[in-house]
Design a protein around this motif. Structure first.
Motif, PDB file in Angstrom:
ATOM      1  N   GLY A 144       0.802  -1.302  -0.025  1.00  0.00           N
ATOM      2  CA  GLY A 144      -0.046   0.159   0.004  1.00  0.00           C
ATOM      3  C   GLY A 144       0.761   1.062  -0.017  1.00  0.00           C
ATOM      4  N   SER A 145       0.156   2.380   0.525  1.00  0.00           N
ATOM      5  CA  SER A 145       0.980   3.738   0.505  1.00  0.00           C
ATOM      6  C   SER A 145       2.248   3.349   1.605  1.00  0.00           C
ATOM      7  N   PRO A 146       3.252   4.006   1.340  1.00  0.00           N
ATOM      8  CA  PRO A 146       4.356   4.060   2.517  1.00  0.00           C
ATOM      9  C   PRO A 146       4.003   4.463   3.759  1.00  0.00           C
ATOM     10  N   THR A 147       3.040   5.271   4.035  1.00  0.00           N
ATOM     11  CA  THR A 147       2.643   5.810   5.317  1.00  0.00           C
ATOM     12  C   THR A 147       1.259   5.360   5.569  1.00  0.00           C
ATOM     13  N   PHE A 159       5.653  -0.536   9.044  1.00  0.00           N
ATOM     14  CA  PHE A 159       7.041  -1.053   8.358  1.00  0.00           C
ATOM     15  C   PHE A 159       7.954   0.119   8.685  1.00  0.00           C
ATOM     16  N   GLY A 160       7.610   1.371   8.378  1.00  0.00           N
ATOM     17  CA  GLY A 160       8.413   2.550   8.874  1.00  0.00           C
ATOM     18  C   GLY A 160       8.672   2.537  10.232  1.00  0.00           C
ATOM     19  N   LEU A 161       8.080   2.086  10.965  1.00  0.00           N
ATOM     20  CA  LEU A 161       8.259   2.312  12.453  1.00  0.00           C
ATOM     21  C   LEU A 161       9.261   1.164  12.876  1.00  0.00           C
ATOM     22  N   LEU A 162       9.879   0.410  11.933  1.00  0.00           N
ATOM     23  CA  LEU A 162      10.877  -0.736  12.531  1.00  0.00           C
ATOM     24  C   LEU A 162      12.090   0.082  12.400  1.00  0.00           C
ATOM     25  N   ALA A 163      11.941   1.193  11.492  1.00  0.00           N
ATOM     26  CA  ALA A 163      13.397   2.027  11.172  1.00  0.00           C
ATOM     27  C   ALA A 163      13.716   3.023  12.322  1.00  0.00           C
ATOM     28  N   LYS A 164      15.113   3.338  12.206  1.00  0.00           N
ATOM     29  CA  LYS A 164      15.525   4.565  12.854  1.00  0.00           C
ATOM     30  C   LYS A 164      14.928   5.787  12.314  1.00  0.00           C
ATOM     31  N   HIS A 165      14.699   6.804  13.243  1.00  0.00           N
ATOM     32  CA  HIS A 165      14.240   7.947  12.731  1.00  0.00           C
ATOM     33  C   HIS A 165      14.791   8.536  11.576  1.00  0.00           C
ATOM     34  N   GLY A 166      14.141   9.027  10.395  1.00  0.00           N
ATOM     35  CA  GLY A 166      15.019   9.448   9.422  1.00  0.00           C
ATOM     36  C   GLY A 166      15.148   8.494   8.223  1.00  0.00           C
ATOM     37  N   GLN A 167      15.174   7.123   8.562  1.00  0.00           N
ATOM     38  CA  GLN A 167      15.487   6.242   7.711  1.00  0.00           C
ATOM     39  C   GLN A 167      14.718   5.307   7.296  1.00  0.00           C
ATOM     40  N   GLU A 168      13.181   5.603   7.455  1.00  0.00           N
ATOM     41  CA  GLU A 168      12.231   4.819   7.116  1.00  0.00           C
ATOM     42  C   GLU A 168      11.844   4.572   5.724  1.00  0.00           C
ATOM     43  N   ASP A 169      12.399   5.493   4.716  1.00  0.00           N
ATOM     44  CA  ASP A 169      12.359   5.135   3.188  1.00  0.00           C
ATOM     45  C   ASP A 169      13.496   4.161   2.742  1.00  0.00           C
ATOM     46  N   ALA A 170      14.578   4.362   3.522  1.00  0.00           N
ATOM     47  CA  ALA A 170      15.869   3.523   3.361  1.00  0.00           C
ATOM     48  C   ALA A 170      15.541   1.907   3.404  1.00  0.00           C
ATOM     49  N   LEU A 171      14.818   1.652   4.670  1.00  0.00           N
ATOM     50  CA  LEU A 171      14.326   0.536   5.086  1.00  0.00           C
ATOM     51  C   LEU A 171      13.183   0.043   4.056  1.00  0.00           C
ATOM     52  N   ARG A 172      12.404   0.879   3.672  1.00  0.00           N
ATOM     53  CA  ARG A 172      11.436   0.426   2.752  1.00  0.00           C
ATOM     54  C   ARG A 172      11.772   0.088   1.417  1.00  0.00           C
ATOM     55  N   LYS A 173      12.800   0.727   1.091  1.00  0.00           N
ATOM     56  CA  LYS A 173      13.396   0.199  -0.115  1.00  0.00           C
ATOM     57  C   LYS A 173      13.970  -1.220  -0.175  1.00  0.00           C
ATOM     58  N   GLU A 174      14.251  -1.749   0.925  1.00  0.00           N
ATOM     59  CA  GLU A 174      14.856  -3.100   0.781  1.00  0.00           C
ATOM     60  C   GLU A 174      13.779  -3.968   0.577  1.00  0.00           C
TER      61      GLU A 174
END
Length: 262
Positions: free
Chosen positions: A48-51, A133-148
């Motif tokens: 779905g949507s990234p957020t 999914f974004g909340l599994l990431a460090k703050h500010g690195q949500e998109d980097a994790l989603r790209k995986e």
């Protein structure tokens, strides 16, 4: 990259290749005996949507997942998690710690949908909302994790703890001879092992699972409301009765709020 529910050929191939690089060296354990019993390996994707808040589709929760108490903190599960709908409402902690963008802090999710097809290439596969999914990431690195797209995670079953009482959502196909409803916001196990309807003028009637968290029953002639509903969870067999929760003048599509929870 995210998992689209259409499961295009390209996405399936990418996931299968990625899955082959993950070792699941232990046999899948029963989730009905894993409550707060330590973390186990799994994989995760998002859709779905990234957020976005995801979907309650296969469990019958619909758009409720976007609002409290779910607040978008939800996931679809593969067959070992969804369990033909018996996993609907179950709660899990998940965390990631193998990618540089992972926060390593656990988040808590509710199972609200099914992730079919390629998700079953791993024993346990969580397909999270973009928000979760974004909340599994460090703050500010949500998109980097989603790209995986697909990542290694750890998970454990935990009790559900909603700041809400149980809710019964009447299925749109219900009528005076047939009653079906989805059961939401169940604390403790979160899942449903049995549901029993008690009319005001008759003996209790056992309901059967229709699909997801929706249970159904035929209403015999002369049987009347208001109806009480007894629910029993799967693992702990805890039970609670929502007395007279469904009124005489119930209607399809309406929500009826109990004054109890587990």
């Amino acid at each position: 990259m995210f998992i689209n529910r259409s499961f295009s050929v390209t996405v399936i191939v990418m996931i299968v290749i990625s899955m082959s690089q993950h070792c699941f060296c232990q046999n899948p354990k029963s989730l009905n005996s894993s409550m707060a019993n330590g973390f186990s390996p799994a994989v995760a994707t998002w859709y779905g949507s990234p957020t976005g808040s995801g979907s309650g589709g296969a469990c019958g929760f619909a758009d409720d997942v976007a609002t409290a108490p779910y607040n978008g903190m939800i996931s679809a599960g593969n067959d070992n998690i969804f369990k033909s709908g018996k996993g609907c409402g179950s709660c899990y902690q998940v965390r990631c710690n193998k990618h540089p963008s992972c926060s390593t802090s656990p988040i808590t999710l509710t199972i609200t949908d099914q992730c079919p097809g390629a998700c079953n290439n791993a024993p346990y596969h969580f397909d999270l909302s973009g928000k979760a999914f974004g909340l599994l990431a460090k703050h500010g690195q949500e998109d980097a994790l989603r790209k995986e797209g697909l990542i290694d995670i750890e998970f454990q079953r935990v009790p559900c703890s909603y700041k809400s009482n149980i809710v019964f959502k009447i299925d749109m196909g219900s009528n005076r001879n047939y009653l079906a409803f989805a059961v939401e916001y169940v604390n403790s196990d979160g899942d449903l092992g049995a549901v029993e309807l008690s009319p005001s003028n008759s003996k209790p009637i056992a309901m059967i699972q229709s699909w997801g968290a929706t249970w159904k029953v035929g209403i015999p002639d002369g049987v009347k409301g208001p109806y009480s509903v007894k629910i029993t969870t799967i693992e702990s067999r805890r039970a609670v009765v929502a007395r007279n929760v469904i009124p005489v003048d119930w209607a399809p599509g309406k929500y009826y709020y109990a004054s109890v929870n587990l």
